[in-house]
Scaffold this motif. Structure first.
Motif: not given
Ligand code: AMP
Ligand code: GLY
Length: 424
Positions: A223-247
């Motif tokens: 494990n490292t601090g993180g070797m790369g990132a990207y956005s947007p990501t298919p695993v997290f769309g509008e629906k997931e965002m609404a769920t995460v904000m709410e729950t």
């Protein structure tokens, strides 16, 4: 306004780059900074964890606003000390920073406020922890309670390794951080990093990114601090965002306020997207690194508007931030050997050339200038080659083209599969 940014990583270069574009920032300072940040800010040679030194320099320079990048000064109470000295700062108090600095605090908080997370038990001695291992089935997720620079988590696939690891934890492997150990249920799914900005009572969603924590391709290696990132990501769309904000996010902001520790700052939810919905793996109380770099490149709003509104407790009055549609990827270049031993001081060329390529911008992390005014490596994670494109595939292609055709650094390596989850 005179603004001081605290930190020295790629995250802080991206913040400095974005803050320098704000007409609300008249003078930008950064402590301790790096060679890239020096292009946007006056560098002050004071370490990020020297809370007394930082407070003194902020007073001397008559700084109007301080932005704290990393977790260590937040956990040490830098924001509290600055505020006690009449200096406005963006970031949580020491009490609110416990959401990152104590895993046991966060797990107990999640239980009280019904926030979805992995089942867990907290142990303060080896015997109790060993009994838990005997009674349950692997895999076991073992976590040092305190800050351990992202290294305090071990996934043990057998009872035997769990026992060995627990012995090491309780004999001081992470010093004070492992005096308490959390053992969690193992969750499966893809991970996502989601960010919200909070003012103590209101939270505004930012966006999500996906990190790559392991050192090598195919999610292998340490494990490292993180070797790369990207956005947007298919695993997290509008629906997931609404769920995460709410729950997750709203109950957290309300719970922290109710408990007398209102959270002002960036709330970073590390999430497991399980088949039963998103669950919290951990909270961080700041932007992620390497995630921040892609967020800053996609943010179409003056970031100072958000920081200042959060500090003033007026996030309910600001417009939702604008985000550029184009995907952005960030490929981290690290020193050979990272996250274990590596050498410093090797010359890096070609950053300017890379920055002239379509969609490419290189943020510095562990860099400095040598006596000959050349850029040299000065840490584990060294460069963040970011690129935007019409599609994730184009952004990825551009970032690797910059690495292969422009960047000239013998002692560095990078993963070759950043954003693989989005490319299929
Ligand atoms: P943390 O420092 O808590 O984010 O954990 C580091 C990494 O360990 C996470 O990014 C996950 O990949 C993994 N991890 C942590 N907790 C769990 C869990 N309960 N189940 C499965 N994987 C986990
Ligand atoms: N990229 C994960 C972190 O900043 O903790």
């Amino acid at each position: 306004m005179k603004v001081l940014l605290v930190g020295s990583g790629g995250r802080e270069h991206a913040l400095a780059w974005k803050m320098a574009q704000s007409n609300q920032v008249e003078e930008l300072y950064c402590a301790p900074g790096n060679a890239g940040i020096a292009e946007h800010a006056a560098i002050i040679d004071i370490a990020a964890d020297d809370v007394v030194g930082l407070t003194a320099i902020a007073r001397n320079l008559d700084i109007g606003f301080v932005i704290v990048g990393p977790e260590v000064p937040l956990a040490m109470g830098l924001v509290d000390i600055l505020q006690a000295n009449g200096i406005a700062a963006f970031g949580p108090t020491q009490a609110a920073a416990q959401l990152e600095s104590s895993k046991a605090f966060t797990k107990d908080f999640c239980t009280r406020y019904n926030i979805p997370t992995a089942g867990y038990e907290v142990f303060t001695d080896l015997d109790g922890a060993l009994v838990h291992v005997h009674k349950n089935e692997p895999p076991f997720v073992l976590k040092a309670d305190g800050l351990a620079a992202g290294k305090g988590v071990v996934i043990a696939d057998t009872k035997f390794t769990a026992e060995d690891e627990l012995k090491e934890f309780f004999s001081g492997k992470f010093g004070e951080a492992s005096e308490k150990v959390v053992i969690e249920e193992f969750m499966t799914g893809q991970e996502a990093s989601f960010f919200a900005i909070c003012d103590g009572k209101t939270a505004i969603p930012l966006i999500a990114a996906q990190d790559h924590k392991r050192a090598y391709d195919n999610d292998e290696g340490p494990n490292t601090g993180g070797m790369g990132a990207y956005s947007p990501t298919p695993v997290f769309g509008e629906k997931e965002m609404a769920t995460v904000m709410e729950t997750i996010i709203y109950p957290t902001v309300a719970g922290m306020a109710k408990d007398g520790m209102p959270f002002m700052g960036i709330l970073f939810a590390g999430l497991m997207m399980t088949k039963d919905g998103p669950k919290l793996i951990e909270y961080n109380v700041r932007f992620g690194d390497p995630e921040c770099q892609v967020l800053m490149r996609r943010l179409g709003t003056d970031i100072m508007d958000l920081f200042l509104a959060a500090k003033a407790g007026k996030l309910d009055e600001v417009d939702a931030p604008a985000w550029l549609d184009d995907p952005v990827v960030n490929v981290v270049m690290a020193s050979n050997g990272y996250p274990a031993k590596y050498k410093k001081g090797s010359v890096i060329k070609g950053i300017e050339t890379a920055n002239m390529m379509d969609g490419v911008y290189v943020f510095h992390a562990g860099t400095q200038k040598n006596k000959k005014d050349e850029i040299v490596s000065n840490g584990g994670r060294v460069l963040n080659v970011t690129a935007s494109g019409d599609t994730v595939a184009e952004a990825v292609e551009r970032a690797y083209a910059a690495i292969d055709q422009a960047i000239d650094w013998e002692d560095g390596f990078c993963r070759r599969d950043i954003a693989h989850h989005a490319l299929g």
